[in-house]
Enzyme design. Structure first.
Site, PDB file in Angstrom:
ATOM      1  CB  CYS A  14      -1.182   2.678  -1.275  1.00  0.00           C
ATOM      2  SG  CYS A  14      -2.257   2.055  -2.584  1.00  0.00           S
ATOM      3  NE  ARG A  15       3.725   4.797  -1.977  1.00  0.00           N
ATOM      4  CZ  ARG A  15       4.457   5.368  -2.912  1.00  0.00           C
ATOM      5  NH1 ARG A  15       5.762   5.194  -2.893  1.00  0.00           N
ATOM      6  NH2 ARG A  15       3.905   6.111  -3.838  1.00  0.00           N
ATOM      7  CB  SER A  16       0.726   9.278   2.464  1.00  0.00           C
ATOM      8  OG  SER A  16      -0.328   9.511   1.577  1.00  0.00           O
TER       9      SER A  16
HETATM   10  P1  4NP Z   1       0.220   5.584  -3.187  1.00  0.00           P
HETATM   11  O1  4NP Z   1       0.002   4.460  -4.323  1.00  0.00           O
HETATM   12  O2  4NP Z   1       1.065   6.651  -3.844  1.00  0.00           O
HETATM   13  O3  4NP Z   1       0.942   4.836  -2.131  1.00  0.00           O
HETATM   14  O4  4NP Z   1      -1.156   6.059  -2.797  1.00  0.00           O
HETATM   15  C1  4NP Z   1      -0.530   4.718  -5.583  1.00  0.00           C
HETATM   16  C2  4NP Z   1      -1.884   4.865  -5.754  1.00  0.00           C
HETATM   17  C3  4NP Z   1      -2.408   5.067  -7.013  1.00  0.00           C
HETATM   18  C4  4NP Z   1      -1.562   5.119  -8.107  1.00  0.00           C
HETATM   19  C5  4NP Z   1      -0.198   4.978  -7.931  1.00  0.00           C
HETATM   20  C6  4NP Z   1       0.320   4.777  -6.667  1.00  0.00           C
HETATM   21  N1  4NP Z   1      -2.104   5.307  -9.397  1.00  0.00           N
HETATM   22  O5  4NP Z   1      -1.339   5.166 -10.370  1.00  0.00           O
HETATM   23  O6  4NP Z   1      -3.300   5.578  -9.525  1.00  0.00           O
END
Ligand code: 4NP
Length: 156
Positions: A14-16
């Site tokens: 998502c974020r990175s």
């Molecule tokens: P990210 O978001 O750290 O911005 O990629 C997430 C993606 C998946 C999960 C948590 C946060 N997860 O719990 O699977």
């Protein structure tokens, strides 16, 4: 001279990857894509090899950013030797990175938003929330990326 920047969040879906695509877009618009190497990674390995979250792809695409070619990977100790700057999306990511940071690291480690004095220190995790969280990520990342580009322009 070139600069290597790595964006890090938890899942790298998502974020990175959003930061990677937004910052690459800005670097290309400034004609600096050959001089800035940009990548992203997650502190967790849960989504290794996977495409970014479909919601991140969709909301980014509406603003002209293409996340589709990106694939998740986990951050490694080697990254601390390969990159000049490692930018964490939130405090948990930063704490995780600090724990694995080797003593002879080349990379400078920092919190992405805080480094550029944005009103909020961290990019909130949008994964379990609604659509507005994904727009929020884009708003924050666009602002901080513009400041990062200015910093790098001054270094190059
Ligand atoms: P990210 O978001 O750290 O911005 O990629 C997430 C993606 C998946 C999960 C948590 C946060 N997860 O719990 O699977």
């Amino acid at each position: 001279m070139s600069v290597k920047v790595l964006f890090v969040c938890l899942g790298n879906i998502c974020r990175s990857p959003t930061a990677e695509a937004v910052f690459r877009h800005q670097a290309q618009a400034a004609g600096l894509e050959q001089r800035i190497h940009i990548d992203s990674a997650g502190t967790a390995d849960w989504h290794r090899g996977k495409s970014p979250d479909s919601r991140s792809c969709q909301f980014a695409s509406r603003r002209g950013y293409d996340l589709e070619p990106l694939r998740a990977r986990q951050v490694s100790v080697d990254d601390f030797h390969d990159f000049d700057l490692i930018l964490a999306m939130d405090h948990d990511n930063l704490a995780h990175l600090r724990q694995m940071q080797p003593t002879n690291a080349r990379a400078e480690l920092d919190l992405f938003l805080k480094r550029y004095g944005l009103p909020r220190d961290a990019v909130p995790d949008p994964y379990y929330g609604g659509d507005e969280g994904f727009e929020d990520v884009l708003d924050l990342v666009e602002q901080a990326s513009a400041a990062l580009l200015n910093e790098i322009k001054a270094r190059l």
